[in-house]
Design a protein around this motif. Structure first.
Motif, PDB file in Angstrom:
ATOM      1  N   ARG A  69      21.611  -7.291   9.927  1.00 17.49           N
ATOM      2  CA  ARG A  69      20.780  -7.625  11.070  1.00 17.49           C
ATOM      3  C   ARG A  69      21.480  -8.739  11.840  1.00 17.49           C
ATOM      4  NH1 ARG A  69      16.471  -5.114  10.119  1.00 17.49           N
ATOM      5  NH2 ARG A  69      15.350  -6.040  11.866  1.00 17.49           N
TER       6      ARG A  69
ATOM      7  N   TYR B  83      22.265 -10.453  15.882  1.00 15.38           N
ATOM      8  CA  TYR B  83      21.769 -10.572  17.245  1.00 15.38           C
ATOM      9  C   TYR B  83      22.801 -11.306  18.094  1.00 15.38           C
ATOM     10  CZ  TYR B  83      17.508  -9.597  14.714  1.00 15.38           C
ATOM     11  OH  TYR B  83      16.575  -9.020  13.895  1.00 15.38           O
TER      12      TYR B  83
ATOM     13  N   TYR C 244      23.040 -13.461  21.756  1.00 15.17           N
ATOM     14  CA  TYR C 244      22.277 -14.132  22.795  1.00 15.17           C
ATOM     15  C   TYR C 244      23.239 -14.703  23.821  1.00 15.17           C
ATOM     16  CZ  TYR C 244      18.019 -14.140  19.917  1.00 15.17           C
ATOM     17  OH  TYR C 244      16.926 -13.774  19.179  1.00 15.17           O
TER      18      TYR C 244
ATOM     19  N   GLN D 218      23.419 -17.836  26.786  1.00 20.15           N
ATOM     20  CA  GLN D 218      22.786 -19.056  27.297  1.00 20.15           C
ATOM     21  C   GLN D 218      23.566 -19.559  28.507  1.00 20.15           C
ATOM     22  OE1 GLN D 218      22.734 -22.632  24.809  1.00 20.15           O
ATOM     23  NE2 GLN D 218      20.726 -23.172  25.620  1.00 20.15           N
TER      24      GLN D 218
ATOM     25  N   GLY E  70      22.037 -25.274  30.872  1.00 21.86           N
ATOM     26  CA  GLY E  70      20.721 -25.839  31.140  1.00 21.86           C
ATOM     27  C   GLY E  70      19.575 -24.862  31.007  1.00 21.86           C
ATOM     28  N   LYS E  71      19.863 -23.676  30.503  1.00 22.76           N
ATOM     29  CA  LYS E  71      18.829 -22.634  30.418  1.00 22.76           C
ATOM     30  C   LYS E  71      18.527 -22.265  28.973  1.00 22.76           C
ATOM     31  CE  LYS E  71      18.719 -21.978  34.914  1.00 22.76           C
ATOM     32  NZ  LYS E  71      17.541 -22.350  35.715  1.00 22.76           N
ATOM     33  N   SER E  72      17.602 -21.326  28.835  1.00 24.87           N
ATOM     34  CA  SER E  72      17.201 -20.863  27.512  1.00 24.87           C
ATOM     35  C   SER E  72      18.159 -19.792  27.001  1.00 24.87           C
ATOM     36  CB  SER E  72      15.784 -20.301  27.591  1.00 24.87           C
ATOM     37  OG  SER E  72      15.323 -19.941  26.320  1.00 24.87           O
ATOM     38  N   LEU E  73      17.843 -19.268  25.820  1.00 23.59           N
ATOM     39  CA  LEU E  73      18.635 -18.187  25.241  1.00 23.59           C
ATOM     40  C   LEU E  73      17.996 -16.854  25.602  1.00 23.59           C
ATOM     41  CD1 LEU E  73      19.069 -20.717  23.188  1.00 23.59           C
ATOM     42  CD2 LEU E  73      20.131 -18.964  21.793  1.00 23.59           C
TER      43      LEU E  73
ATOM     44  N   SER F  32      18.108 -12.774  24.953  1.00 26.69           N
ATOM     45  CA  SER F  32      18.549 -11.774  23.988  1.00 26.69           C
ATOM     46  C   SER F  32      19.376 -10.702  24.690  1.00 26.69           C
ATOM     47  CB  SER F  32      17.330 -11.135  23.319  1.00 26.69           C
ATOM     48  OG  SER F  32      17.731 -10.165  22.393  1.00 26.69           O
TER      49      SER F  32
ATOM     50  N   VAL G 199      20.564  -6.275  19.801  1.00 24.17           N
ATOM     51  CA  VAL G 199      20.047  -6.298  18.442  1.00 24.17           C
ATOM     52  C   VAL G 199      20.791  -5.210  17.678  1.00 24.17           C
ATOM     53  CG1 VAL G 199      18.015  -6.003  16.991  1.00 24.17           C
ATOM     54  CG2 VAL G 199      17.787  -7.048  19.252  1.00 24.17           C
TER      55      VAL G 199
ATOM     56  N   PHE H 186      26.082 -16.597  21.827  1.00 27.47           N
ATOM     57  CA  PHE H 186      25.807 -16.882  20.420  1.00 27.47           C
ATOM     58  C   PHE H 186      25.563 -15.589  19.667  1.00 27.47           C
ATOM     59  CE2 PHE H 186      25.218 -21.448  20.432  1.00 27.47           C
ATOM     60  CZ  PHE H 186      24.836 -21.748  21.729  1.00 27.47           C
TER      61      PHE H 186
ATOM     62  N   ASN I 170      20.430 -12.624  10.409  1.00 28.36           N
ATOM     63  CA  ASN I 170      19.304 -12.760   9.498  1.00 28.36           C
ATOM     64  C   ASN I 170      19.797 -12.393   8.102  1.00 28.36           C
ATOM     65  OD1 ASN I 170      16.972 -12.390   7.940  1.00 28.36           O
ATOM     66  ND2 ASN I 170      15.759 -11.893   9.753  1.00 28.36           N
TER      67      ASN I 170
ATOM     68  N   LEU J  82      16.930 -17.024  11.420  1.00 25.61           N
ATOM     69  CA  LEU J  82      18.245 -16.691  11.963  1.00 25.61           C
ATOM     70  C   LEU J  82      19.183 -17.870  11.762  1.00 25.61           C
ATOM     71  CD1 LEU J  82      17.493 -14.938  15.393  1.00 25.61           C
ATOM     72  CD2 LEU J  82      17.927 -13.895  13.157  1.00 25.61           C
TER      73      LEU J  82
ATOM     74  N   PHE K 125      22.551 -19.284  13.309  1.00 25.25           N
ATOM     75  CA  PHE K 125      23.326 -19.103  14.532  1.00 25.25           C
ATOM     76  C   PHE K 125      24.780 -19.485  14.325  1.00 25.25           C
ATOM     77  CE2 PHE K 125      20.644 -18.051  18.162  1.00 25.25           C
ATOM     78  CZ  PHE K 125      19.393 -18.091  17.568  1.00 25.25           C
TER      79      PHE K 125
ATOM     80  N   TYR L 190      13.553 -25.027  17.146  1.00 23.43           N
ATOM     81  CA  TYR L 190      14.978 -25.235  16.974  1.00 23.43           C
ATOM     82  C   TYR L 190      15.389 -26.517  17.677  1.00 23.43           C
ATOM     83  CZ  TYR L 190      15.746 -20.348  15.561  1.00 23.43           C
ATOM     84  OH  TYR L 190      15.736 -19.145  14.906  1.00 23.43           O
TER      85      TYR L 190
ATOM     86  N   PHE M  99      13.994 -26.127  21.368  1.00 25.23           N
ATOM     87  CA  PHE M  99      13.562 -24.804  21.789  1.00 25.23           C
ATOM     88  C   PHE M  99      12.484 -24.283  20.850  1.00 25.23           C
ATOM     89  CE2 PHE M  99      16.311 -23.573  25.204  1.00 25.23           C
ATOM     90  CZ  PHE M  99      17.508 -24.241  24.991  1.00 25.23           C
TER      91      PHE M  99
ATOM     92  N   GLU N 185      13.306  -9.839  16.044  1.00 23.29           N
ATOM     93  CA  GLU N 185      14.024 -10.403  17.189  1.00 23.29           C
ATOM     94  C   GLU N 185      13.241 -11.594  17.736  1.00 23.29           C
ATOM     95  OE1 GLU N 185      14.448  -7.688  20.379  1.00 23.29           O
ATOM     96  OE2 GLU N 185      15.716  -8.985  21.601  1.00 23.29           O
ATOM     97  N   GLN N 186      13.961 -12.665  18.024  1.00 24.17           N
ATOM     98  CA  GLN N 186      13.308 -13.888  18.488  1.00 24.17           C
ATOM     99  C   GLN N 186      13.464 -14.052  19.995  1.00 24.17           C
ATOM    100  OE1 GLN N 186      14.284 -17.358  16.157  1.00 24.17           O
ATOM    101  NE2 GLN N 186      14.147 -16.220  14.243  1.00 24.17           N
TER     102      GLN N 186
ATOM    103  N   PHE O 208      12.973 -16.832  23.113  1.00 23.50           N
ATOM    104  CA  PHE O 208      13.025 -18.286  23.245  1.00 23.50           C
ATOM    105  C   PHE O 208      12.297 -18.797  24.474  1.00 23.50           C
ATOM    106  CE2 PHE O 208      15.915 -19.902  19.989  1.00 23.50           C
ATOM    107  CZ  PHE O 208      16.330 -18.707  19.430  1.00 23.50           C
ATOM    108  N   GLY O 209      11.735 -19.995  24.333  1.00 20.45           N
ATOM    109  CA  GLY O 209      11.157 -20.697  25.461  1.00 20.45           C
ATOM    110  C   GLY O 209      12.239 -21.383  26.284  1.00 20.45           C
ATOM    111  N   PRO O 210      11.851 -22.050  27.371  1.00 20.65           N
ATOM    112  CA  PRO O 210      12.828 -22.646  28.295  1.00 20.65           C
ATOM    113  C   PRO O 210      13.483 -23.916  27.778  1.00 20.65           C
ATOM    114  CG  PRO O 210      10.608 -23.077  29.027  1.00 20.65           C
ATOM    115  CD  PRO O 210      10.484 -22.149  27.868  1.00 20.65           C
TER     116      PRO O 210
ATOM    117  N   ARG P  27      14.151 -30.927  27.112  1.00 22.70           N
ATOM    118  CA  ARG P  27      15.272 -31.868  26.960  1.00 22.70           C
ATOM    119  C   ARG P  27      14.694 -33.247  26.703  1.00 22.70           C
ATOM    120  NH1 ARG P  27      20.673 -31.850  27.985  1.00 22.70           N
ATOM    121  NH2 ARG P  27      20.514 -29.769  28.886  1.00 22.70           N
TER     122      ARG P  27
END
Lengths: 110, 115
Positions: A31, A33, A35, A37, A40-43, A45, A48, A88, A92, A98, A100, B35, B90, B103-104, B106-108, B111
């Motif tokens: 398993r 994954y 990602y 990024q 300055g932003k989120s991850l 997906s 999978v 990234f 699992n 997870l 990373f 995280y 996060f 599967e995960q 994520f939020g924004p 900081r």
């Protein structure tokens, strides 16, 4: 120890070229994954991969999983500037979380 | 609609203060995570909850205390903030912790800067 290693850590490549990011992991898992990024932003997906030999493609990105070699690859075809980001992989290991990789910071140069 | 949301987005505070970060997911997921991402972008899990029950508690100082009032919310309270707590935190959620639905998402991120 459960480890996930990516290489390279930094990658600078020209637009239009092809390249591959590698993700090795330390013990059995099927398993994995990927990602993305942006700074300055989120991850977000991307892929999978849930079995040996799994291959997924989206646009210029293709990911594959070889569970026997404990290796996943993320291949970039004809890179464009919009693909600049940190990528990234995460594994699992069956422990309800997870783990990373260190991330690969990709910069596409015009 | 935002799937996983966090507040605040930015948090600047002095050493020694206590602060909280809130997370909410509207995906109907059973599991939520916190995280920490350090300045080198390394991501490390801190906690996870499944249906309000703590299932993962990594080696984290006990100044950090998560709380899940219901399965859609997971908050993180930090006491006596230290300089080394500065990072991006996060929140994430997943339908399951294992199986075909782990599967995960994520939020924004929040900081946190400790001065």
């Amino acid at each position: 120890e459960l480890k996930v290693e990516q290489n390279p850590l930094f990658l600078s490549m020209q637009e239009g070229k092809n390249y591959t990011i590698y993700c090795n992991y330390s013990t059995t898992s099927d398993r994995l994954y990927w990602y993305r990024q942006d700074p300055g932003k989120s991850l977000e997906s991307l892929f999978v991969l849930l079995s040996n030999g799994a291959v997924k493609q989206e646009g210029r990105l293709m990911a594959s999983l070889d569970t026997k070699a404990r290796l996943s690859t993320l291949h970039i075809t004809a890179a464009v500037h919009d693909l600049s980001a940190t990528y990234f992989c995460a594994v699992n290991f069956g422990n309800e979380k997870l783990t990373f990789g260190t991330g690969t910071r990709l910069t596409i140069i015009p | 609609d935002t799937a996983v949301s966090q507040t605040p987005k930015y948090l600047v505070t002095q050493m020694g203060n206590d602060k909280s970060i809130k997370c909410e997911q509207n995906l109907g997921h059973d599991t939520m995570y916190w995280y920490k991402q350090d300045s080198k972008k390394f991501l490390k899990i801190m906690f996870s909850y499944n249906n309000k029950e703590l299932i993962i508690n990594e080696t984290v100082p006990n100044r950090f205390s998560p709380k899940s009032p219901d399965k859609a919310h997971l908050n993180l309270h930090i006491n006596s903030l230290e300089l080394g707590d500065s990072a991006v935190y996060f929140c994430a959620s997943s339908p399951q912790t294992a199986g075909d639905y782990d599967e995960q998402f994520f939020g924004p991120g929040t900081r946190l800067t400790v001065l």
